[in-house]
Scaffold this motif. Structure first.
Motif, PDB file in Angstrom:
ATOM      1  N   VAL A 173      53.274  46.860  31.980  1.00  0.00           N
ATOM      2  CA  VAL A 173      54.005  47.596  30.954  1.00  0.00           C
ATOM      3  C   VAL A 173      55.497  47.564  31.261  1.00  0.00           C
ATOM      4  O   VAL A 173      55.935  47.972  32.318  1.00  0.00           O
ATOM      5  CB  VAL A 173      53.511  49.051  30.902  1.00  0.00           C
ATOM      6  N   ASP A 174      56.230  47.044  30.314  1.00  0.00           N
ATOM      7  CA  ASP A 174      57.672  46.936  30.476  1.00  0.00           C
ATOM      8  C   ASP A 174      58.313  48.306  30.284  1.00  0.00           C
ATOM      9  O   ASP A 174      58.011  49.043  29.368  1.00  0.00           O
ATOM     10  CB  ASP A 174      58.197  45.949  29.431  1.00  0.00           C
ATOM     11  N   ASP A 175      59.209  48.583  31.173  1.00  0.00           N
ATOM     12  CA  ASP A 175      59.909  49.855  31.218  1.00  0.00           C
ATOM     13  C   ASP A 175      60.668  50.177  29.912  1.00  0.00           C
ATOM     14  O   ASP A 175      60.697  51.304  29.456  1.00  0.00           O
ATOM     15  CB  ASP A 175      60.859  49.722  32.409  1.00  0.00           C
ATOM     16  N   PHE A 234      58.176  51.140  27.127  1.00  0.00           N
ATOM     17  CA  PHE A 234      57.277  52.229  27.484  1.00  0.00           C
ATOM     18  C   PHE A 234      57.557  53.462  26.635  1.00  0.00           C
ATOM     19  O   PHE A 234      58.684  53.866  26.437  1.00  0.00           O
ATOM     20  CB  PHE A 234      57.430  52.556  28.977  1.00  0.00           C
ATOM     21  N   LEU A 249      46.545  47.756  30.288  1.00  0.00           N
ATOM     22  CA  LEU A 249      47.962  47.916  30.610  1.00  0.00           C
ATOM     23  C   LEU A 249      48.066  48.384  32.057  1.00  0.00           C
ATOM     24  O   LEU A 249      47.376  49.319  32.460  1.00  0.00           O
ATOM     25  CB  LEU A 249      48.611  48.946  29.681  1.00  0.00           C
ATOM     26  N   VAL A 250      48.906  47.720  32.818  1.00  0.00           N
ATOM     27  CA  VAL A 250      49.046  48.103  34.222  1.00  0.00           C
ATOM     28  C   VAL A 250      50.514  48.397  34.533  1.00  0.00           C
ATOM     29  O   VAL A 250      51.410  48.045  33.768  1.00  0.00           O
ATOM     30  CB  VAL A 250      48.490  47.017  35.167  1.00  0.00           C
ATOM     31  N   GLU A 251      50.719  49.027  35.667  1.00  0.00           N
ATOM     32  CA  GLU A 251      52.074  49.429  36.037  1.00  0.00           C
ATOM     33  C   GLU A 251      52.935  48.216  36.386  1.00  0.00           C
ATOM     34  O   GLU A 251      52.420  47.191  36.790  1.00  0.00           O
ATOM     35  CB  GLU A 251      52.012  50.369  37.252  1.00  0.00           C
ATOM     36  N   PRO A 252      54.256  48.376  36.246  1.00  0.00           N
ATOM     37  CA  PRO A 252      55.148  47.272  36.627  1.00  0.00           C
ATOM     38  C   PRO A 252      54.918  46.901  38.091  1.00  0.00           C
ATOM     39  O   PRO A 252      54.547  47.751  38.899  1.00  0.00           O
ATOM     40  CB  PRO A 252      56.542  47.863  36.461  1.00  0.00           C
ATOM     41  N   ARG A 253      55.129  45.641  38.386  1.00  0.00           N
ATOM     42  CA  ARG A 253      55.030  45.145  39.768  1.00  0.00           C
ATOM     43  C   ARG A 253      53.624  45.207  40.332  1.00  0.00           C
ATOM     44  O   ARG A 253      53.435  45.299  41.535  1.00  0.00           O
ATOM     45  CB  ARG A 253      55.955  45.923  40.706  1.00  0.00           C
ATOM     46  N   THR A 254      52.629  45.215  39.451  1.00  0.00           N
ATOM     47  CA  THR A 254      51.262  45.186  39.940  1.00  0.00           C
ATOM     48  C   THR A 254      50.976  43.815  40.544  1.00  0.00           C
ATOM     49  O   THR A 254      50.321  43.700  41.563  1.00  0.00           O
ATOM     50  CB  THR A 254      50.288  45.446  38.775  1.00  0.00           C
ATOM     51  N   PHE A 256      54.464  56.365  33.261  1.00  0.00           N
ATOM     52  CA  PHE A 256      53.211  55.643  33.021  1.00  0.00           C
ATOM     53  C   PHE A 256      52.458  55.513  34.343  1.00  0.00           C
ATOM     54  O   PHE A 256      53.007  55.073  35.341  1.00  0.00           O
ATOM     55  CB  PHE A 256      53.540  54.251  32.476  1.00  0.00           C
ATOM     56  N   GLU A 262      48.659  54.233  36.091  1.00  0.00           N
ATOM     57  CA  GLU A 262      47.308  53.709  35.931  1.00  0.00           C
ATOM     58  C   GLU A 262      46.340  54.725  36.515  1.00  0.00           C
ATOM     59  O   GLU A 262      46.698  55.471  37.418  1.00  0.00           O
ATOM     60  CB  GLU A 262      47.164  52.415  36.737  1.00  0.00           C
ATOM     61  N   PHE A 290      44.651  54.591  31.456  1.00  0.00           N
ATOM     62  CA  PHE A 290      45.953  54.959  31.995  1.00  0.00           C
ATOM     63  C   PHE A 290      46.274  56.385  31.604  1.00  0.00           C
ATOM     64  O   PHE A 290      45.572  57.008  30.793  1.00  0.00           O
ATOM     65  CB  PHE A 290      47.046  54.007  31.506  1.00  0.00           C
ATOM     66  N   ASN A 307      59.802  51.206  40.999  1.00  0.00           N
ATOM     67  CA  ASN A 307      59.027  50.385  40.062  1.00  0.00           C
ATOM     68  C   ASN A 307      58.045  51.138  39.174  1.00  0.00           C
ATOM     69  O   ASN A 307      57.000  50.611  38.801  1.00  0.00           O
ATOM     70  CB  ASN A 307      58.265  49.286  40.802  1.00  0.00           C
ATOM     71  N   PHE A 308      58.360  52.373  38.835  1.00  0.00           N
ATOM     72  CA  PHE A 308      57.536  53.067  37.845  1.00  0.00           C
ATOM     73  C   PHE A 308      58.100  52.769  36.456  1.00  0.00           C
ATOM     74  O   PHE A 308      59.309  52.582  36.300  1.00  0.00           O
ATOM     75  CB  PHE A 308      57.568  54.583  38.071  1.00  0.00           C
ATOM     76  N   SER A 309      57.206  52.749  35.430  1.00  0.00           N
ATOM     77  CA  SER A 309      57.686  52.742  34.052  1.00  0.00           C
ATOM     78  C   SER A 309      57.949  54.188  33.706  1.00  0.00           C
ATOM     79  O   SER A 309      57.034  55.005  33.727  1.00  0.00           O
ATOM     80  CB  SER A 309      56.607  52.201  33.110  1.00  0.00           C
ATOM     81  N   VAL A 310      59.182  54.487  33.388  1.00  0.00           N
ATOM     82  CA  VAL A 310      59.538  55.889  33.238  1.00  0.00           C
ATOM     83  C   VAL A 310      60.653  56.019  32.209  1.00  0.00           C
ATOM     84  O   VAL A 310      61.469  55.115  32.058  1.00  0.00           O
ATOM     85  CB  VAL A 310      59.978  56.469  34.618  1.00  0.00           C
ATOM     86  N   ASN A 311      60.655  57.112  31.454  1.00  0.00           N
ATOM     87  CA  ASN A 311      61.805  57.375  30.587  1.00  0.00           C
ATOM     88  C   ASN A 311      62.046  58.871  30.464  1.00  0.00           C
ATOM     89  O   ASN A 311      61.290  59.683  31.005  1.00  0.00           O
ATOM     90  CB  ASN A 311      61.653  56.696  29.211  1.00  0.00           C
TER      91      ASN A 311
END
Lengths: 433, 141
Positions: free
Chosen positions: A375-377, A380, A410-415, B9, B11, B42, B63-67
């Motif tokens: 999932v792209d930041d 998101f 969907l998986v976290e970035p850098r998986t 986000f 998992e 997720f 490296n988390f997807s975050v906002n």
């Protein structure tokens, strides 16, 4: 700029004559020096003197990767080992490595063809070439290295790995050309962002990327992130390494150095040669190689040949960018699926980074394909429904393009680990026995 | 009057929530409120923290997807019917709630709300004499 006007702009008829002459010489050499070829030719009742020109090529036997493995390591070499001055080998992820050998003249030819492709990519004497292909048994590093020296550019033999140091040196030494695998280029681009390196501090203008399949969408992304022109090159160690073919400035098809490597496109099932322009498996005959000459070597790469005139002035035939391999091909419930097709779909959606993995399994005797997507930041959303929509959209786009249903996760970035060489995109857990 | 909420986000994997909270803890970031929305694969964790910008930066580095999402914090008396009263004001104006979570301390209840149009929500609530909490007030509870 064209490195070798004579061969790169040779009229078609003249080229066919040259190829026919070289083919005759090659068949004679391998008939007398390589037991496997003598046996294959004898079984087909073909004698070297039967070869009169290039039209006889399609009568000749194929060579496969298995032939190389069966004759591991030196069995197909056509000269005594005292003539061999260099060995390279493929990684051998699926079995024994493939060993290739070069005579002094082979190395000279290799430097020549790499000089041609670098020139067609836009490299000049004043350039600084950052060679981040691996040095060693892999042909990437040393192949580009020798060609760069031949061009007269300044070679920075940095090899792969140690990314932060690479970027530091790229900045300090003023590298103008980046040569590496496309996935490593993407990794470098991401690291540049992470480290907040100012793009203006880098002098990069051209990327020379090959050694793994990559899509035009991935090209766009790399060109945008690094602000360079990304040139696709093609080569494989069995044929010579990098230098077999390369795009010119127009980035539409890769010009094949066909005075050394004669291409054909065959149907992988019937093995018949296909008419010009049709897609099929790419086959090469290395007519000038001394150390390891290969007759009609089946590359497993899928492409087509373009004989139209190119605006760059080269008359060398072009091959379409390779987007799949016959052996990368997954058969999912009877449907042929290339990982690159899924990559294209993901990238066209513009919402996901090109980081994905395909997991194939068999549940209740049915093939199941899972597409894991990081999932792209920037896309998101903190709303569950939007993420679920994304996942459904990926699923339906794959369904409508490929005609197969897949599970999307969907998986976290850098998986997925960013490789410094080739990326492992597919995990096939099916046990077929 | 908006409050910056951190959305991350995650998992559904053992240990991820622990990791996230440990990273924030080490950075000296305190959490005032937290809720998790999950699906089978997720989840999204929503957190109100003392320093949202810093938390955002640290999580990105990890490296988390975050906002950051704008939400509002409504406070009411901690008594029966108080929430209904607040929500009625919104539904009368046709504003629907995307998600909310709430907690109460002593005499006071705190409701964190996300709607499609957060500025109109603030306008409507204030017009009806509902009490909204400023971000700084919420972080310092």
């Amino acid at each position: 700029m064209i490195w070798n006007e004579k061969f790169e702009t040779m009229p078609r008829e003249e080229m066919r004559e040259w190829q026919g002459q070289k083919l005759k010489e090659m068949v004679e050499r391998i008939y007398y020096n390589v037991p496997l070829y003598r046996r294959k030719l004898q079984e087909m009742n073909i004698l070297p003197e039967d070869i009169e020109g290039i039209d006889d090529l399609s009568r000749l036997p194929f060579t496969t990767k298995e032939d190389l493995r069966d004759n591991y390591p030196y069995g197909l070499f056509a000269v005594p080992m005292s003539e061999i001055i260099r060995i390279h080998a493929s990684s051998g992820t699926t079995g024994k490595p493939t060993v290739v050998g070069y005579t002094r003249r082979d190395i000279a030819v290799w430097s020549e063809v790499v000089a041609r492709i670098l020139t067609s990519a836009g490299v000049e004497r004043d350039d600084y070439i950052h060679v981040a292909y691996g040095y060693g048994l892999f042909t990437g590093g040393l192949g580009i290295h020798y060609g760069s020296e031949k061009v007269g550019a300044t070679v920075i033999p940095i090899s792969a790995g140690n990314t932060k140091k690479q970027l530091q040196l790229m900045e300090d030494l003023g590298s103008t050309i980046l040569a590496c695998t496309p996935s490593y280029a993407l990794y470098l681009a991401e690291t540049i962002e992470e480290l907040n390196i100012k793009r203006d501090n880098l002098k990069l203008k051209i990327g020379i990327f090959g050694a793994e399949p990559w899509t035009n969408n991935m090209r766009k992304k790399v060109e945008e992130l690094l602000n360079i022109k990304a040139i696709d090159i093609y080569g494989l160690s069995e044929i010579i390494g990098p230098g077999v073919a390369s795009e010119c400035e127009y980035q539409y098809g890769l010009h094949i150095n066909e005075d050394h490597f004669i291409p054909e496109i065959i149907d992988p099932e019937t093995l018949e040669v296909l008419p010009a322009g049709e897609r099929g498996e790419l086959v090469f005959t290395t007519v000038t190689k001394e150390g390891l000459p290969l007759l009609r070597y089946r590359t497993g790469d899928l492409s087509r040949l373009i004989y139209d005139k190119c605006r760059c002035g080269r008359s060398l035939v072009r091959m379409e960018k390779c987007l799949g391999r016959s052996d990368d091909m997954l058969i999912i419930r009877g449907v042929n699926v290339f990982p690159s097709q899924i990559e294209s779909i993901l990238l066209e959606m513009g919402e996901t980074e090109p980081h994905y993995r395909l997991i194939v399994d068999r549940e209740n005797n049915l093939d199941v394909l899972e597409v894991q997507v990081e999932v792209d930041d920037q896309f998101f959303s903190d709303e569950i429904k939007k993420l679920e929509q994304l996942s459904r959209k990926i699923r339906s786009n794959i369904q409508s393009t490929l005609g197969i249903s897949v599970k999307v996760t969907l998986v976290e970035p850098r998986t997925f680990e960013r490789s410094e060489g080739k990326t492992e995109r597919v995990i096939d857990n099916r046990k077929l026995n | 009057m908006t409050v910056k909420q951190l959305s991350v986000f995650l998992e559904n994997k053992a240990g991820r929530l622990t990791e996230l909270t440990r990273i924030l803890g080490k950075a000296g970031i305190n959490m005032t409120a937290l809720s998790i929305a999950d699906t089978s694969e997720f989840g999204i964790i929503r957190i109100v923290v003392s320093d949202p910008e810093k938390a955002l930066q640290i999580l990105k580095e990890n490296n988390f997807s975050v906002n950051l999402t704008d939400v509002v914090c409504l406070t009411t008396a901690n008594q029966a019917g108080a929430l209904a009263e607040g929500l009625e004001v919104l539904s009368a104006e046709g504003i629907s709630v995307e998600y909310m979570y709430a907690f109460s301390i002593g005499q006071q209840a705190f409701i964190i709300l996300k709607t499609e149009d957060i500025y109109r929500t603030i306008e409507v609530l204030e017009k009806n004499n509902m009490h909204l909490l400023k971000a700084t007030e919420l972080y310092n509870i």
